[in-house]
Design a protein around this motif. Sequence first.
Motif, PDB file in Angstrom:
ATOM      1  N   ASP A 128      56.905   2.508  25.336  1.00 57.44           N
ATOM      2  CA  ASP A 128      55.521   2.040  25.417  1.00 57.44           C
ATOM      3  C   ASP A 128      55.399   0.637  26.000  1.00 57.44           C
ATOM      4  O   ASP A 128      54.306   0.108  26.099  1.00 57.44           O
ATOM      5  CB  ASP A 128      54.811   2.165  24.068  1.00 57.44           C
ATOM      6  N   HIS A 165      50.298   9.607  29.558  1.00 59.80           N
ATOM      7  CA  HIS A 165      50.672   9.230  28.188  1.00 59.80           C
ATOM      8  C   HIS A 165      49.605   8.322  27.560  1.00 59.80           C
ATOM      9  O   HIS A 165      49.125   8.576  26.453  1.00 59.80           O
ATOM     10  CB  HIS A 165      52.031   8.518  28.239  1.00 59.80           C
ATOM     11  N   HIS A 169      46.695   8.970  24.506  1.00 62.81           N
ATOM     12  CA  HIS A 169      46.475   8.113  23.330  1.00 62.81           C
ATOM     13  C   HIS A 169      44.979   7.822  23.145  1.00 62.81           C
ATOM     14  O   HIS A 169      44.463   7.820  22.035  1.00 62.81           O
ATOM     15  CB  HIS A 169      47.215   6.783  23.478  1.00 62.81           C
ATOM     16  N   TYR A 215      61.601  10.098  22.471  1.00 60.04           N
ATOM     17  CA  TYR A 215      60.581   9.126  22.061  1.00 60.04           C
ATOM     18  C   TYR A 215      59.456   9.840  21.301  1.00 60.04           C
ATOM     19  O   TYR A 215      58.802   9.253  20.452  1.00 60.04           O
ATOM     20  CB  TYR A 215      60.028   8.389  23.287  1.00 60.04           C
ATOM     21  N   GLU A 222      53.066   9.545  18.990  1.00 61.14           N
ATOM     22  CA  GLU A 222      53.894   9.548  20.201  1.00 61.14           C
ATOM     23  C   GLU A 222      54.278  10.968  20.598  1.00 61.14           C
ATOM     24  O   GLU A 222      54.390  11.278  21.784  1.00 61.14           O
ATOM     25  CB  GLU A 222      55.143   8.678  20.014  1.00 61.14           C
TER      26      GLU A 222
HETATM   27 ZN   LIG Z   1      52.780   5.919  23.357  1.00 52.86          ZN
END
Ligand SMILES: [Zn+2]
Length: 257
Positions: A128, A165, A169, A215, A222
Amino acid sequence: MVIALQILFVLALIILIILFVFRISRTKRTSQLPENYKELLTDYVKFYRQLDEEGKEKFEKRADHFLSAVKITGVNAIVEDIDRLLIAAGAIIPVYSIADWQYINLHEVLVYPGAFNADFDQGGSDRDIAGMVGSGALQHVMVITKWQLRQGFINSNDAHNTAIHQFVHLIDKMDGTMDGVPEIILERKYVTGWRQMMETTITQMRNYGSDIDMYGSTNTTEFFAVISEYFFEQPGSLKANHPELYEMLERIYKTGI
Ligand SMILES: [Zn+2]
């Protein structure tokens, strides 16, 4: 004679009004997309390339709309047309099949150059660093690094895409909590099943390893972002390797309809 003149005058007035309104509406609707956007999208965005003509037009309209609503600012980085376009692509890909979606929780994207050391690996626990969704004072702000943004689209077959990604979020965050359950788009009856599926997969990943980026085993937040990258970058592989996850993601992103 006088009447004819009056009619002429009224006609001229109507024409003038039409021209005036037309000009206003034209100047108001200037596109936020760069001139060569079709070429750039075709070259860099696999998702766009695979759409038919009608689909491409829909994608372009939504990208244009996104760019007119969200400010993109370079921080020690020059933001080029391609960067703006890739950010818009990362925003649109996950919500492409969700009608009327708006990122109401995003006002600005800050683009950093991405000064990583040579052995920086996109996988792993530092993932991240490549981007983040703001909280606290940075509420409504997304941070993304230019280098990682571009890499995500240049390597379109590795199941990694930083922009996707980060936007996932944001989608997750829209219901008030970032927990891997996007309640705003996932039907209620699937919420418990999805949470359980995420937790089971995370445990399996920790115990046995996985083709899913490790991850994703950090936590459910995540996991959801990582598995969504996989879903949009390599749908065929995800479907073959994890049919249940694939099916649930189709429900979430409405792509199976
Ligand atoms: Zn993330």
